[in-house]
Design a protein around this motif. Sequence first.
Motif, short mmCIF file in Angstrom:
data_model
loop_
_atom_site.label_atom_id
_atom_site.label_comp_id
_atom_site.label_asym_id
_atom_site.label_seq_id
_atom_site.Cartn_x
_atom_site.Cartn_y
_atom_site.Cartn_z
N PRO A 14 2.00 2.56 -9.32
CA PRO A 14 1.52 2.83 -10.68
C PRO A 14 0.72 4.13 -10.80
CG PRO A 14 0.15 1.15 -9.68
CD PRO A 14 1.24 1.45 -8.70
N CYS A 15 0.27 4.68 -9.67
CA CYS A 15 -0.59 5.87 -9.74
C CYS A 15 0.21 7.14 -9.99
CB CYS A 15 -1.40 6.01 -8.46
SG CYS A 15 -2.66 4.74 -8.30
N HIS A 16 1.29 7.34 -9.19
CA HIS A 16 2.09 8.55 -9.35
C HIS A 16 3.59 8.26 -9.35
CE1 HIS A 16 -1.80 9.94 -7.65
NE2 HIS A 16 -1.70 10.74 -8.68
N GLN A 17 3.94 6.98 -9.54
CA GLN A 17 5.33 6.54 -9.72
C GLN A 17 6.24 6.86 -8.54
OE1 GLN A 17 3.55 7.85 -12.67
NE2 GLN A 17 3.16 5.64 -12.78
N LEU A 44 -1.05 7.77 -1.60
CA LEU A 44 -2.52 7.78 -1.64
C LEU A 44 -3.12 6.37 -1.68
CD1 LEU A 44 -3.03 10.82 -4.04
CD2 LEU A 44 -3.62 10.73 -1.64
N GLY A 45 -2.33 5.36 -1.27
CA GLY A 45 -2.92 4.05 -1.03
C GLY A 45 -3.00 3.09 -2.20
N CYS A 46 -2.43 3.44 -3.36
CA CYS A 46 -2.47 2.50 -4.49
C CYS A 46 -1.53 1.32 -4.21
CB CYS A 46 -2.02 3.19 -5.78
SG CYS A 46 -3.06 4.59 -6.24
N SER A 79 3.90 -2.04 -7.33
CA SER A 79 4.36 -3.23 -8.07
C SER A 79 5.86 -3.34 -7.92
CB SER A 79 4.00 -3.10 -9.55
OG SER A 79 2.61 -3.06 -9.72
N PRO A 123 6.02 11.49 -5.03
CA PRO A 123 5.25 12.29 -4.07
C PRO A 123 5.03 11.62 -2.70
CG PRO A 123 3.83 11.51 -5.86
CD PRO A 123 5.22 11.14 -6.22
N LYS A 147 0.84 -1.20 0.00
CA LYS A 147 0.00 0.00 0.00
C LYS A 147 0.88 1.25 0.00
CE LYS A 147 -3.87 2.01 2.49
NZ LYS A 147 -4.71 1.95 3.66
#
Lengths: 279, 155
Positions: free
Chosen positions: B115-118, B99-101, B104, B131, B95
């Motif tokens: 994968p959301c904001h690298q 922001l909890g994504c 990987s 971030p 996690k």
Amino acid sequence: MNLTKKIISFHWGARSFVCLYLSVISGIVVSLQYDPSAPYYSASSLDILVPFGAFWRSLHFYSSQLFFLFLLSHVIIVVFESNFSSLNPRRWVLLVFSSMVSLLLLFTGYILRADATGSAAGAIAENIILSIPVFGESINSLLFSMADSGMGRVYANHMVGLLVLWIFLSWEHIRRYTVNWKNHPILVISIIVFCAIINAPLEPDVIGVFHISGPWFFMGLQEILRYVQPFWAGIFWPSLLVIALILLHPQYKQKRNAVCFSIIWTVIYLGFSVAAFLR
Amino acid sequence: MEVLKKEACANCMSEQKSEVEGISRRSAVKRGGQWLTALVFAATVYPLLRFINFKLPKMPVRIRVDKDLKLGGFHIDKDFVLFLGEQGPWAVSRKCTHLGCSVSFNESLQKLVCPCHQSSFSIQGTRLAGPAKKNLKTYTVEKAPGDQKGYIVLV
């Protein structure tokens, strides 16, 4: 009739409502096979196992998207024509909030798929809400609370809570305009035929994915979140647009400034959306 | 005639006075009713907030990984990535702390990437870039008891 007049007279509001009828009916059908305790399994089973499941899920997805797109167009035309004759400021404010609730309805539908996009979108939304000082936990408990409660509250809000809230906010407006789906046969038939052929998207949560794109209407926000903290990107920035929309009513002296601000806000957001799309 | 007029006027004034008093009483009762309604409403908000904010304590979950890893190997689960190094096994939460994504594992770079904001993290969970500001959570890992294969991760 020139193109501008054709666009303006397209009855966007009525078509939005017809799409909402289809969305609600297909949503009820889909809910009969959807299990919030196993959301991705439910959603994928609809496509693969349940007879005509892919069709009903597709009908629900695309009619919901069209409902929102036609609604946006309706709002833009109303503002463009300054057609506020039957809307006092109080009703206008309620309608602005009802548009926000429409967006939330669309968004919770994405989350309920619990695929790669839905799960990531839900996690991000929950963390944005939690960034609100003092009231963040309570609002999250009311709306999402996925980390603790799974899909239960999102499902309850999507099926009942947000729909009831939307009806409450827009009742004074929608009760004045009777919309009969039989007056829009081409639209209804086109959507049904399209959905019979094209499936709704579903992205399996594959291990090893290094980039996920959010729902199309939140791609700009996803990009802004790279650089700006969640509260300012996800709460403060959108609130500015809501305030500007409220001030668009002719009775407010700040109408012209509100129009300029709304246009600038939209252009900036579209810019970020394009940047997110190109990643 | 004038006396009659005065009497009529006096009656009229006393009627008006009663009417005004009546209106004042009615509006006072109405206002009192509104305050009572507001009080009752406020009294229900507190229990409602307590109810929806309550979080049931999570039961600790023991997740079994039914395979032995080679030294330097890894296993990706839904909630964690399990590694085996010279110091022994350890597990890192998937996690992302931004922001909890779900992060990987990039095997070639030996990094965990969101994968959301690298945002990127080391295999120990230390935040490297992006971030996210905090490290990933780590979990305790035990070897499976006895002769059994695999590991038990306490999530």
